[in-house]
Motif scaffolding. Structure first.
Motif, PDB file in Angstrom:
ATOM      1  N   GLY A 157      92.172  54.142 180.476  1.00  0.00           N
ATOM      2  CA  GLY A 157      90.931  53.782 180.699  1.00  0.00           C
ATOM      3  C   GLY A 157      90.680  53.451 182.215  1.00  0.00           C
ATOM      4  N   VAL A 167      90.375  55.085 185.134  1.00  0.00           N
ATOM      5  CA  VAL A 167      91.199  55.985 186.048  1.00  0.00           C
ATOM      6  C   VAL A 167      90.134  56.748 187.079  1.00  0.00           C
ATOM      7  N   GLY A 168      88.903  56.699 186.623  1.00  0.00           N
ATOM      8  CA  GLY A 168      87.757  57.604 187.637  1.00  0.00           C
ATOM      9  C   GLY A 168      87.368  58.776 186.783  1.00  0.00           C
ATOM     10  N   LYS A 169      87.432  58.754 185.594  1.00  0.00           N
ATOM     11  CA  LYS A 169      86.989  59.990 184.689  1.00  0.00           C
ATOM     12  C   LYS A 169      85.412  60.082 184.900  1.00  0.00           C
ATOM     13  N   ALA A 203      83.389  58.657 187.096  1.00  0.00           N
ATOM     14  CA  ALA A 203      82.788  58.809 188.658  1.00  0.00           C
ATOM     15  C   ALA A 203      83.071  60.218 188.830  1.00  0.00           C
ATOM     16  N   ASP A 239      81.198  59.172 175.626  1.00  0.00           N
ATOM     17  CA  ASP A 239      81.535  57.655 175.615  1.00  0.00           C
ATOM     18  C   ASP A 239      80.498  56.959 175.124  1.00  0.00           C
ATOM     19  N   TYR A 252      74.388  56.487 185.139  1.00  0.00           N
ATOM     20  CA  TYR A 252      74.396  57.142 186.473  1.00  0.00           C
ATOM     21  C   TYR A 252      73.256  58.028 186.547  1.00  0.00           C
ATOM     22  N   PRO A 289      88.326  56.792 176.752  1.00  0.00           N
ATOM     23  CA  PRO A 289      89.802  56.815 176.981  1.00  0.00           C
ATOM     24  C   PRO A 289      90.491  56.454 175.593  1.00  0.00           C
ATOM     25  N   MET A 337      91.323  57.546 192.826  1.00  0.00           N
ATOM     26  CA  MET A 337      91.380  56.074 193.516  1.00  0.00           C
ATOM     27  C   MET A 337      92.663  55.629 194.111  1.00  0.00           C
ATOM     28  N   ILE A 357      91.364  62.024 195.349  1.00  0.00           N
ATOM     29  CA  ILE A 357      89.905  61.105 195.593  1.00  0.00           C
ATOM     30  C   ILE A 357      90.512  59.615 196.061  1.00  0.00           C
ATOM     31  N   TYR A 375      90.464  55.554 197.057  1.00  0.00           N
ATOM     32  CA  TYR A 375      89.537  54.616 196.590  1.00  0.00           C
ATOM     33  C   TYR A 375      88.482  54.487 197.569  1.00  0.00           C
ATOM     34  N   LEU A 376      87.198  54.440 197.278  1.00  0.00           N
ATOM     35  CA  LEU A 376      86.119  54.454 198.451  1.00  0.00           C
ATOM     36  C   LEU A 376      85.092  53.623 197.687  1.00  0.00           C
ATOM     37  N   ILE A 430      81.815  54.826 196.163  1.00  0.00           N
ATOM     38  CA  ILE A 430      81.971  55.406 194.784  1.00  0.00           C
ATOM     39  C   ILE A 430      81.276  54.329 193.871  1.00  0.00           C
ATOM     40  N   GLU A 431      81.788  53.125 194.231  1.00  0.00           N
ATOM     41  CA  GLU A 431      81.535  51.986 193.286  1.00  0.00           C
ATOM     42  C   GLU A 431      79.896  51.781 193.471  1.00  0.00           C
TER      43      GLU A 431
END
Ligand SMILES: Nc1ncnc2c1ncn2[C@@H]1O[C@H](COP(=O)(O)OP(=O)(O)OP(=O)(O)O)[C@@H](O)[C@H]1O
Ligand SMILES: [Mg+2]
Length: 250
Positions: free
Chosen positions: A11, A13-15, A17, A39, A47, A125, A178, A205, A207-208, A211-212
């Motif tokens: 879980g 891990v950025g799936k 996003a 999910d 989103y 996940p 990430m 990709i 960690y930015l 994206i959050e």
């Protein structure tokens, strides 16, 4: 229609996003795109500002033949959503009661074949009967990997499963997600593994924080920050997928 799953047993891990942003890149190319938010927590639906609800839940969903009763439009051209529903948490039980429990999802997805070029699956996940259905349905499995040894071990579990199921025809496409270049471990692991994991995507990709911000803006990054590094990298990752999966970009 190509089915592209964003999957990892792990879980966070950025799936989601990646799923949301790659679906946006795909739709931007003019391909008719559907994202199924599998999910029960409904992050992808959130989103896209779509209520995470399917009338009648899982059971009704699988029985509905008319897809326009299921699919919701998003604000983005060429991009539709099959929303999450809280009942998806029991999807395993439902599938288990069906005739071909491991192939039921694939049969259901064939309903969308004529209307969409690409169908993205944002997967929960876990490893379960739902996951086995995902393995049997997907043409491409994108696996976000955080570059730490523990996280990479879960990828080995995926490789073992795929190795044991020779009939599967999916293309595995792991990519780093990430990635924090300031963290020595991330940097070392990424450099080491880039060569040792077979078929890892060239685009990673990072960690930015933008994206959050998707959680506040409730939109793919490309929509509210089209010239950001994040947006450009998701487009770049998408281009790699198009080539590898031999998708016909319009
Ligand atoms: N590249 C990134 N840079 C910074 N934050 C990120 C990045 N990717 C995802 N995040 C953030 O990390 C959190 C987890 O990401 P995400 O929901 O995409 O993971 P997931 O694998 O789908 O999680 P789950 O397994 O719970 O479904 C979210 O808050 C998201 O905004
Ligand atoms: Mg998710």
């Amino acid at each position: 229609m190509k089915v592209i799953a964003l999957y990892n047993i792990k879980g966070g891990v950025g799936k989601t996003a990646a799923c949301v942003n790659l679906a946006y890149s795909c739709a931007k190319c003019g391909m008719k795109t559907l994202l199924w938010d599998l999910d029960s927590q409904g992050a992808a639906s959130y989103y896209f500002n779509v209520k995470p609800e399917v009338k009648g839940g899982t059971k009704k969903l699988f029985k509905t033949k008319a897809i326009d009763e299921l699919v919701k439009e998003t604000d983005i051209e060429y991009l539709d959503l099959l929303p999450a529903d809280f009942s998806y948490r029991h999807m395993d039980l439902f599938l288990d009661g069906e005739k071909k429990p491991k192939k039921r999802m694939s049969e259901f997805l064939s309903r969308f074949e004529d209307d969409y070029d690409v169908l993205f699956l944002d997967c929960p996940p876990s490893f379960s009967l739902v996951s086995e259905n995902i393995f049997n349905s997907a043409d491409v499995m994108l696996v976000p990997l955080i570059p730490t040894t523990l996280s990479l071990r879960t990828y080995e579990q995926i490789l073992v499963y795929v190795g044991e199921h020779k009939k599967l025809s999916l293309q595995l496409m792991p990519f780093f997600s990430m990635v924090d270049r300031r963290k020595k471990l991330h940097q070392e692991t990424t450099d080491d593994i880039q060569n040792s994991i077979k078929g890892v995507m060239r685009t990673s990709i990072p960690y930015l924080s933008i994206i959050e911000n998707m959680g506040i803006r409730r939109a793919p990054v490309g929509l509210f920050a089209p010239n950001s590094q994040a947006s450009l990298l998701f487009d770049q990752l998408w281009s790699e997928i198009v080539i590898r999966a031999k998708l016909n970009s319009r």
